[in-house]
Design an enzyme around this catalytic site. Structure first.
Site, PDB file in Angstrom:
ATOM      1  N   GLY A  94       0.807  -1.227   0.000  1.00  0.00           N
ATOM      2  CA  GLY A  94       0.000   0.000   0.000  1.00  0.00           C
ATOM      3  C   GLY A  94       0.834   1.269   0.000  1.00  0.00           C
ATOM      4  N   ILE A  95       0.389   2.213   0.785  1.00  0.00           N
ATOM      5  CA  ILE A  95       1.031   3.526   0.832  1.00  0.00           C
ATOM      6  C   ILE A  95       2.466   3.412   1.361  1.00  0.00           C
ATOM      7  CG2 ILE A  95       0.906   5.798   1.932  1.00  0.00           C
ATOM      8  CD1 ILE A  95      -2.190   5.521   1.819  1.00  0.00           C
TER       9      ILE A  95
ATOM     10  N   ASN B 155       3.960   5.297   9.128  1.00  0.00           N
ATOM     11  CA  ASN B 155       2.873   5.003   8.195  1.00  0.00           C
ATOM     12  C   ASN B 155       1.979   3.859   8.664  1.00  0.00           C
ATOM     13  OD1 ASN B 155       1.597   4.568   5.339  1.00  0.00           O
ATOM     14  ND2 ASN B 155       2.597   2.628   5.846  1.00  0.00           N
TER      15      ASN B 155
ATOM     16  N   GLY C 181      -0.678   1.669  10.075  1.00  0.00           N
ATOM     17  CA  GLY C 181      -1.968   2.069  10.643  1.00  0.00           C
ATOM     18  C   GLY C 181      -2.985   0.985  10.378  1.00  0.00           C
TER      19      GLY C 181
ATOM     20  N   LYS D 195     -16.529   0.234  13.335  1.00  0.00           N
ATOM     21  CA  LYS D 195     -17.869  -0.087  13.877  1.00  0.00           C
ATOM     22  C   LYS D 195     -18.385   1.203  14.497  1.00  0.00           C
ATOM     23  CE  LYS D 195     -18.876  -4.719  14.013  1.00  0.00           C
ATOM     24  NZ  LYS D 195     -18.313  -5.084  12.739  1.00  0.00           N
TER      25      LYS D 195
ATOM     26  N   TYR E 265     -10.653   5.301  14.928  1.00  0.00           N
ATOM     27  CA  TYR E 265      -9.692   5.722  13.899  1.00  0.00           C
ATOM     28  C   TYR E 265      -9.578   7.251  13.850  1.00  0.00           C
ATOM     29  CZ  TYR E 265      -7.557   5.770   9.179  1.00  0.00           C
ATOM     30  OH  TYR E 265      -6.727   5.961   8.093  1.00  0.00           O
TER      31      TYR E 265
ATOM     32  N   LYS F 196      -6.243   9.456  14.490  1.00  0.00           N
ATOM     33  CA  LYS F 196      -5.663  10.282  13.419  1.00  0.00           C
ATOM     34  C   LYS F 196      -5.686  11.774  13.786  1.00  0.00           C
ATOM     35  CE  LYS F 196      -4.533   6.953  10.610  1.00  0.00           C
ATOM     36  NZ  LYS F 196      -3.118   6.686  10.279  1.00  0.00           N
TER      37      LYS F 196
HETATM   38  P1  NAD Z   1      -2.432  -1.031   4.578  1.00  0.00           P
HETATM   39  O1  NAD Z   1      -3.311  -1.768   5.523  1.00  0.00           O
HETATM   40  O2  NAD Z   1      -2.364  -1.506   3.159  1.00  0.00           O
HETATM   41  O3  NAD Z   1      -0.936  -0.982   5.151  1.00  0.00           O
HETATM   42  C1  NAD Z   1      -0.648  -0.751   6.511  1.00  0.00           C
HETATM   43  C2  NAD Z   1       0.607  -1.533   6.880  1.00  0.00           C
HETATM   44  O4  NAD Z   1       0.886  -1.313   8.268  1.00  0.00           O
HETATM   45  C3  NAD Z   1       0.443  -3.025   6.681  1.00  0.00           C
HETATM   46  O5  NAD Z   1       1.543  -3.538   5.942  1.00  0.00           O
HETATM   47  C4  NAD Z   1       0.422  -3.567   8.089  1.00  0.00           C
HETATM   48  O6  NAD Z   1       0.955  -4.881   8.209  1.00  0.00           O
HETATM   49  C5  NAD Z   1       1.290  -2.540   8.816  1.00  0.00           C
HETATM   50  N1  NAD Z   1       1.043  -2.595  10.256  1.00  0.00           N
HETATM   51  C6  NAD Z   1      -0.161  -2.657  10.888  1.00  0.00           C
HETATM   52  N2  NAD Z   1       0.016  -2.788  12.213  1.00  0.00           N
HETATM   53  C7  NAD Z   1       1.347  -2.818  12.444  1.00  0.00           C
HETATM   54  C8  NAD Z   1       2.141  -2.959  13.607  1.00  0.00           C
HETATM   55  N3  NAD Z   1       1.584  -3.110  14.818  1.00  0.00           N
HETATM   56  N4  NAD Z   1       3.492  -2.952  13.489  1.00  0.00           N
HETATM   57  C9  NAD Z   1       4.055  -2.816  12.275  1.00  0.00           C
HETATM   58  N5  NAD Z   1       3.351  -2.684  11.119  1.00  0.00           N
HETATM   59  C10 NAD Z   1       2.015  -2.693  11.209  1.00  0.00           C
HETATM   60  O7  NAD Z   1      -2.895   0.494   4.657  1.00  0.00           O
HETATM   61  P2  NAD Z   1      -2.672   1.731   3.632  1.00  0.00           P
HETATM   62  O8  NAD Z   1      -3.950   1.963   2.926  1.00  0.00           O
HETATM   63  O9  NAD Z   1      -1.426   1.566   2.843  1.00  0.00           O
HETATM   64  O10 NAD Z   1      -2.497   2.910   4.704  1.00  0.00           O
HETATM   65  C11 NAD Z   1      -1.244   3.382   5.168  1.00  0.00           C
HETATM   66  C12 NAD Z   1      -1.475   4.518   6.134  1.00  0.00           C
HETATM   67  O11 NAD Z   1      -2.229   5.550   5.475  1.00  0.00           O
HETATM   68  C13 NAD Z   1      -2.288   4.130   7.363  1.00  0.00           C
HETATM   69  O12 NAD Z   1      -1.789   4.829   8.497  1.00  0.00           O
HETATM   70  C14 NAD Z   1      -3.688   4.597   7.024  1.00  0.00           C
HETATM   71  O13 NAD Z   1      -4.447   4.852   8.176  1.00  0.00           O
HETATM   72  C15 NAD Z   1      -3.386   5.859   6.245  1.00  0.00           C
HETATM   73  N6  NAD Z   1      -4.462   6.317   5.352  1.00  0.00           N
HETATM   74  C16 NAD Z   1      -4.842   5.578   4.253  1.00  0.00           C
HETATM   75  C17 NAD Z   1      -5.846   6.081   3.415  1.00  0.00           C
HETATM   76  C18 NAD Z   1      -6.289   5.343   2.158  1.00  0.00           C
HETATM   77  O14 NAD Z   1      -7.117   5.875   1.413  1.00  0.00           O
HETATM   78  N7  NAD Z   1      -5.765   4.152   1.874  1.00  0.00           N
HETATM   79  C19 NAD Z   1      -6.470   7.283   3.703  1.00  0.00           C
HETATM   80  C20 NAD Z   1      -6.080   7.987   4.828  1.00  0.00           C
HETATM   81  C21 NAD Z   1      -5.052   7.497   5.639  1.00  0.00           C
END
Ligand code: NAD
Length: 448
Positions: free
Chosen positions: A219-220, A289, A291, A296, A354, A358
């Site tokens: 992901g991100i 990053n 998250g 719910k 969440y 955030k």
């Molecule tokens: P994702 O779920 O694809 O990736 C998150 C990664 O964090 C995963 O690889 C997961 O294994 C890792 N992770 C989770 N818990 C962990 C822990 N305890 N220790 C170590 N690693 C851990 O999510 P994403 O969509 O790539 O989001 C990345 C960030 O961007 C997050 O913080 C998310 O809240 C934020 N975000 C995403 C969006 C979106 O539209 N996708 C929007 C706003 C914010």
């Protein structure tokens, strides 16, 4: 993950049907490719009398390879950017300078063009100047909503004395790297102006730096790891052991290191600090990053789901920061970068946990900025909007479509858009960019 509607608009049938039915027609955003010119056309620079940024800004833009005009071009040439120095505006009556500059040329902003207004942080001004400078926000955000064809508008408040410290910000905004950043307000030098190191190679500003990216396996996070590596950093990607395979694949691809660790473990800060200090002699950039969501509505939310989200998204990050700062593992001119969300700004149904976490990241930035300035480092955050990832692909269709279309750019962003914004914060030349939360959301109505 694909935006099928946007793909449809580019097909022969779509091109026929979409304009006839008055359907949204999201532009294809110009995104960064190495070697491309920063803008598709010259930048027109103007300013209110008495402004203090003209010389620094025109010099910085020219150094970035941008052709700078100080008089409107004849004919109907399209501008790559319109840049206006509003720091000379000390009374609301002078705001009409904005109208006088922009009105004749605004229709000539080309596809993917940029509007940048430069001002003085209102909180560092007083009386009528403060009021007038604050007013710039309404102008810029409205222009962002009016611009078409993927063009964007931003407001950059540059504190007095930080004129030479805005170059990394201008280079970011006046390039394709900021494709999905729109309608944002950025502060440079608001917490003081530290020395800004000269950048020898703007294509590799992170040469010799070490960057930690949590949640880097997909992901991100994976996009952040790739972009920071592209910019020259050695990236330490961190993720939970269950993601070990994907994490190694990302680390191998970018010549980085993989560290399997759950950041919520009690000993994680100690282990992480020891790893970074022993293997790399410290760390320059820390990107929080990782998250999770456990959605719910409040009445249905379990205590475990509350705790899990708050711990990963906020509490564990604070513990890591405390350790890295106390042990001086974060090096001079270091960076801490948080990943918030528009849900942390406006709230969201089913996301009390969440949204709390955030918004807490935004609090972490506000509390940390003066402390990090004293330490000789910075802390900032991005707040992504709708980004095309596996997470958002799982969102119900109607909400997904609303998330994409109800924005100035009419589409979702890509993980790389978040990553480029983080790379701008990470740049050593962003030493005076401290305490910011920038949305990467295409100026979305969601979260407004
Ligand atoms: P994702 O779920 O694809 O990736 C998150 C990664 O964090 C995963 O690889 C997961 O294994 C890792 N992770 C989770 N818990 C962990 C822990 N305890 N220790 C170590 N690693 C851990 O999510 P994403 O969509 O790539 O989001 C990345 C960030 O961007 C997050 O913080 C998310 O809240 C934020 N975000 C995403 C969006 C979106 O539209 N996708 C929007 C706003 C914010």
């Amino acid at each position: 993950m694909a935006d099928r509607y946007q793909q449809f608009t580019k097909t022969p049938i779509g091109k026929f049907v979409v304009p006839r039915l008055g359907l949204p027609n999201p532009p294809v955003l110009r995104r960064y490719r190495p070697g491309q010119p920063p803008l598709d056309g010259p930048a027109l620079f103007g300013g209110a009398p008495g402004g203090r940024l003209g010389k620094a800004v025109t010099t910085q833009l020219a150094a970035a390879g941008i052709t700078v005009l100080t008089e409107p071009a004849g004919g109907d040439e399209r501008y790559g950017a319109l840049v206006f120095d509003a720091t000379g505006i000390t009374d609301p009556a002078q705001l009409r300078e904005m109208y006088l500059f922009f009105h004749p040329v605004i229709r000539r902003v080309g596809s993917g063009g940029r509007v940048v207004v430069l001002g003085t942080p209102p909180e560092l001004a007083d009386g009528r100047e403060r009021i007038a400078q604050r007013a710039l926000e309404g102008f810029t955000r409205s222009v962002g909503k009016e611009l078409k064809r993927g063009a964007t508008a931003q407001l950059v408040y540059v504190a007095a004395g930080a004129e030479e410290a805005a170059e990394s910000t201008l280079r970011f905004l006046l390039s394709a790297k900021s494709a999905f950043v729109d309608g944002q307000v950025i502060r440079v030098g608001a917490t003081g102006t530290p020395a800004v190191p000269a950048i020898e190679n703007w294509d590799k500003p992170l040469d010799g730096k070490v960057a930690l990216v949590t949640g880097a396996s997909r992901g991100i996070g994976a996009a952040i790891a790739r972009v920071l590596a592209r910019d020259g950093a050695h990236v330490v990607g961190l993720d939970i052991p269950a993601q070990g395979g994907d994490l190694s694949a990302v680390a191998n691809e970018i010549g980085g290191s993989a560290l399997q660790l759950d950041i919520t473990a009690a000993d994680a800060p100690d282990k992480l600090a020891a790893y970074l200090a022993e293997r790399h002699g410290g760390v320059d950039v820390v990107v929080h990053n990782a998250g999770i969501t456990r959605d719910k509505t409040l009445g249905n939310l379990t205590e475990g789901a509350w705790d899990a989200v708050l711990t990963v998204n906020l509490v564990a990050q604070l513990a890591v920061n405390d350790k890295l700062l106390a042990e001086k593992v974060l090096r001079d001119n270091g960076r801490i970068i948080g990943v918030s969300s528009i849900a942390g700004i406006a709230g969201n149904v089913g996301q009390t946990n969440y949204g709390t976490s955030k918004a807490g990241v935004i609090g972490m930035v506000a509390d940390g900025a003066p402390k990090l300035a004293e330490y000789g480092a910075t802390i900032n955050a991005v707040a992504p909007g709708f980004i095309e990832t596996q997470m958002t692909a799982a969102v119900p269709l109607f909400i997904r479509e609303a998330g994409r279309r109800l924005s100035s750019l009419g589409q979702g962003g890509l993980p790389v858009d978040v990553a480029e914004t983080i790379a701008w914060y990470a740049n050593p030349a962003s030493a005076a960019v401290n305490g910011n939360v920038v949305r990467v959301c295409g100026q979305a109505l969601l979260g407004a």
